[in-house]
Design a protein around this motif. Sequence first.
Motif, PDB file in Angstrom:
ATOM      1  N   SER A  22     -21.884  44.570  60.812  1.00  0.00           N
ATOM      2  CA  SER A  22     -21.155  43.539  60.076  1.00  0.00           C
ATOM      3  C   SER A  22     -21.646  42.159  60.482  1.00  0.00           C
ATOM      4  O   SER A  22     -21.629  41.815  61.672  1.00  0.00           O
ATOM      5  CB  SER A  22     -19.647  43.659  60.346  1.00  0.00           C
ATOM      6  OG  SER A  22     -18.956  42.507  59.906  1.00  0.00           O
ATOM      7  N   GLU A  24     -20.030  39.517  59.644  1.00  0.00           N
ATOM      8  CA  GLU A  24     -18.798  38.788  59.947  1.00  0.00           C
ATOM      9  C   GLU A  24     -18.394  38.937  61.412  1.00  0.00           C
ATOM     10  O   GLU A  24     -17.830  38.017  61.998  1.00  0.00           O
ATOM     11  CB  GLU A  24     -17.647  39.269  59.054  1.00  0.00           C
ATOM     12  CG  GLU A  24     -17.815  38.963  57.577  1.00  0.00           C
ATOM     13  CD  GLU A  24     -18.442  40.127  56.804  1.00  0.00           C
ATOM     14  OE1 GLU A  24     -18.095  40.292  55.630  1.00  0.00           O
ATOM     15  OE2 GLU A  24     -19.273  40.860  57.394  1.00  0.00           O
ATOM     16  N   ASP A  25     -18.699  40.083  62.006  1.00  0.00           N
ATOM     17  CA  ASP A  25     -18.298  40.331  63.388  1.00  0.00           C
ATOM     18  C   ASP A  25     -19.271  39.745  64.404  1.00  0.00           C
ATOM     19  O   ASP A  25     -18.897  39.524  65.560  1.00  0.00           O
ATOM     20  CB  ASP A  25     -18.168  41.837  63.645  1.00  0.00           C
ATOM     21  CG  ASP A  25     -16.994  42.457  62.903  1.00  0.00           C
ATOM     22  OD1 ASP A  25     -16.088  41.701  62.512  1.00  0.00           O
ATOM     23  OD2 ASP A  25     -17.002  43.688  62.719  1.00  0.00           O
ATOM     24  N   PRO A  28     -21.278  35.281  61.953  1.00  0.00           N
ATOM     25  CA  PRO A  28     -20.705  34.729  60.714  1.00  0.00           C
ATOM     26  C   PRO A  28     -21.029  33.259  60.502  1.00  0.00           C
ATOM     27  O   PRO A  28     -20.928  32.756  59.375  1.00  0.00           O
ATOM     28  CB  PRO A  28     -19.203  34.931  60.908  1.00  0.00           C
ATOM     29  CG  PRO A  28     -19.005  34.898  62.398  1.00  0.00           C
ATOM     30  CD  PRO A  28     -20.236  35.567  62.953  1.00  0.00           C
ATOM     31  N   HIS A  29     -21.441  32.552  61.563  1.00  0.00           N
ATOM     32  CA  HIS A  29     -21.609  31.096  61.471  1.00  0.00           C
ATOM     33  C   HIS A  29     -22.790  30.688  60.609  1.00  0.00           C
ATOM     34  O   HIS A  29     -22.932  29.500  60.299  1.00  0.00           O
ATOM     35  CB  HIS A  29     -21.751  30.504  62.875  1.00  0.00           C
ATOM     36  CG  HIS A  29     -22.745  31.186  63.754  1.00  0.00           C
ATOM     37  ND1 HIS A  29     -22.534  32.438  64.286  1.00  0.00           N
ATOM     38  CD2 HIS A  29     -23.965  30.787  64.202  1.00  0.00           C
ATOM     39  CE1 HIS A  29     -23.575  32.778  65.028  1.00  0.00           C
ATOM     40  NE2 HIS A  29     -24.467  31.800  64.985  1.00  0.00           N
ATOM     41  N   ARG A  33     -18.099  29.280  55.323  1.00  0.00           N
ATOM     42  CA  ARG A  33     -16.771  29.859  55.551  1.00  0.00           C
ATOM     43  C   ARG A  33     -16.845  31.244  56.200  1.00  0.00           C
ATOM     44  O   ARG A  33     -15.871  32.005  56.181  1.00  0.00           O
ATOM     45  CB  ARG A  33     -15.960  29.954  54.253  1.00  0.00           C
ATOM     46  CG  ARG A  33     -15.676  28.628  53.564  1.00  0.00           C
ATOM     47  CD  ARG A  33     -14.471  27.929  54.169  1.00  0.00           C
ATOM     48  NE  ARG A  33     -13.956  26.874  53.320  1.00  0.00           N
ATOM     49  CZ  ARG A  33     -14.253  25.578  53.439  1.00  0.00           C
ATOM     50  NH1 ARG A  33     -15.086  25.179  54.379  1.00  0.00           N
ATOM     51  NH2 ARG A  33     -13.722  24.694  52.615  1.00  0.00           N
ATOM     52  N   GLY A  34     -18.007  31.596  56.753  1.00  0.00           N
ATOM     53  CA  GLY A  34     -18.164  32.896  57.400  1.00  0.00           C
ATOM     54  C   GLY A  34     -18.244  34.070  56.449  1.00  0.00           C
ATOM     55  O   GLY A  34     -18.088  35.221  56.869  1.00  0.00           O
ATOM     56  N   VAL A  35     -18.524  33.785  55.161  1.00  0.00           N
ATOM     57  CA  VAL A  35     -18.517  34.838  54.134  1.00  0.00           C
ATOM     58  C   VAL A  35     -19.945  35.110  53.647  1.00  0.00           C
ATOM     59  O   VAL A  35     -20.565  34.253  53.015  1.00  0.00           O
ATOM     60  CB  VAL A  35     -17.633  34.426  52.939  1.00  0.00           C
ATOM     61  CG1 VAL A  35     -17.666  35.501  51.855  1.00  0.00           C
ATOM     62  CG2 VAL A  35     -16.209  34.165  53.402  1.00  0.00           C
ATOM     63  N   PRO A  36     -20.498  36.306  53.906  1.00  0.00           N
ATOM     64  CA  PRO A  36     -21.837  36.644  53.417  1.00  0.00           C
ATOM     65  C   PRO A  36     -21.834  36.873  51.905  1.00  0.00           C
ATOM     66  O   PRO A  36     -20.770  37.018  51.286  1.00  0.00           O
ATOM     67  CB  PRO A  36     -22.171  37.962  54.145  1.00  0.00           C
ATOM     68  CG  PRO A  36     -21.167  38.079  55.241  1.00  0.00           C
ATOM     69  CD  PRO A  36     -19.944  37.358  54.763  1.00  0.00           C
ATOM     70  N   ASP A 268     -18.791  31.700  49.635  1.00  0.00           N
ATOM     71  CA  ASP A 268     -17.343  31.708  49.472  1.00  0.00           C
ATOM     72  C   ASP A 268     -16.943  30.921  48.215  1.00  0.00           C
ATOM     73  O   ASP A 268     -17.654  30.003  47.789  1.00  0.00           O
ATOM     74  CB  ASP A 268     -16.697  31.084  50.713  1.00  0.00           C
ATOM     75  CG  ASP A 268     -15.201  31.010  50.629  1.00  0.00           C
ATOM     76  OD1 ASP A 268     -14.546  32.018  50.896  1.00  0.00           O
ATOM     77  OD2 ASP A 268     -14.677  29.915  50.274  1.00  0.00           O
TER      78      ASP A 268
END
Length: 274
Positions: A22, A24-25, A28-29, A33-36, A268
């Motif tokens: 993941s 996100e884990d 994510p930065h 907004r940390g959303v791939p 995002d």
Amino acid sequence: MLLALLLISWYGAPGNGEVVTSFEDTCPHFFFRGVPPSLGLEPSRPARICQHYKNQYRYATLYDKDNRIPVYSAYIYNPGTAKRPSTWMVEPQLVDSSFQTEMESEGSFLYDSSSKEEALRNSQAVLQDYKNLTGLNRGHLNPNGHQPDKDAKASTFSLTNIVPQNIKLNGGTWNNYEQTTMARNTEGCSETFAVVGAVPGNNYVSGGRVNKPSYMWSAACCVVDNNHMRSWAIIARNDENVVQTLTLGQLEDKLAEFYNRNSILLFDDDCPRE
């Protein structure tokens, strides 16, 4: 005990690593907004790589293990003036998840055991795949010119971050976008998130080992302040030296068509599409 220590030194100590389950884990930065990007871009055999070099995560790559090219690389635009690197590296954890987390040169990876060569070739593109190309060269998704310092630039010289790109496009309008348009568009941005990708095509190089993309694309989401964002995008056929400027929404619609999806989201929802 001695045998166990020897095995650890050869394989690399286990850890959270570069090839992850993941984004996100782990890293994510590199995403707004940390959303791939949405799952619609995923190939049948994906590998998520939090690209790791000199004890830092540098950028994120979704890799297509069948086509041996990246689907996209995501990074934060932060250009610097350090010297362009020259050493190409491979991703050990694509060979085996127990290998070290840091990318390293192909020669260094194979130095202690040539028996790993077949496994390396099966897992990813190697230097030999990019030799003797006609009309193509090694095209970065995350370009070294968008990174701030020597180590960050070196990390972009991973064979998991490049595709066979039309040589005139790579040195022409695509390069102009990377070096000139991005600098102009990011004026006033406090932070700019970029995602650059390649759409697989019907042709291959290196005896069918590495896919030649049909299209190259790039998108950016600029954060001006907490309440203001802007975006832009481009796309280019990988057989001509022409870059088409699009809105983010237009690029997402084109990618949805290419991948036969109802929709594709690269950032995002807060990033503007117009």
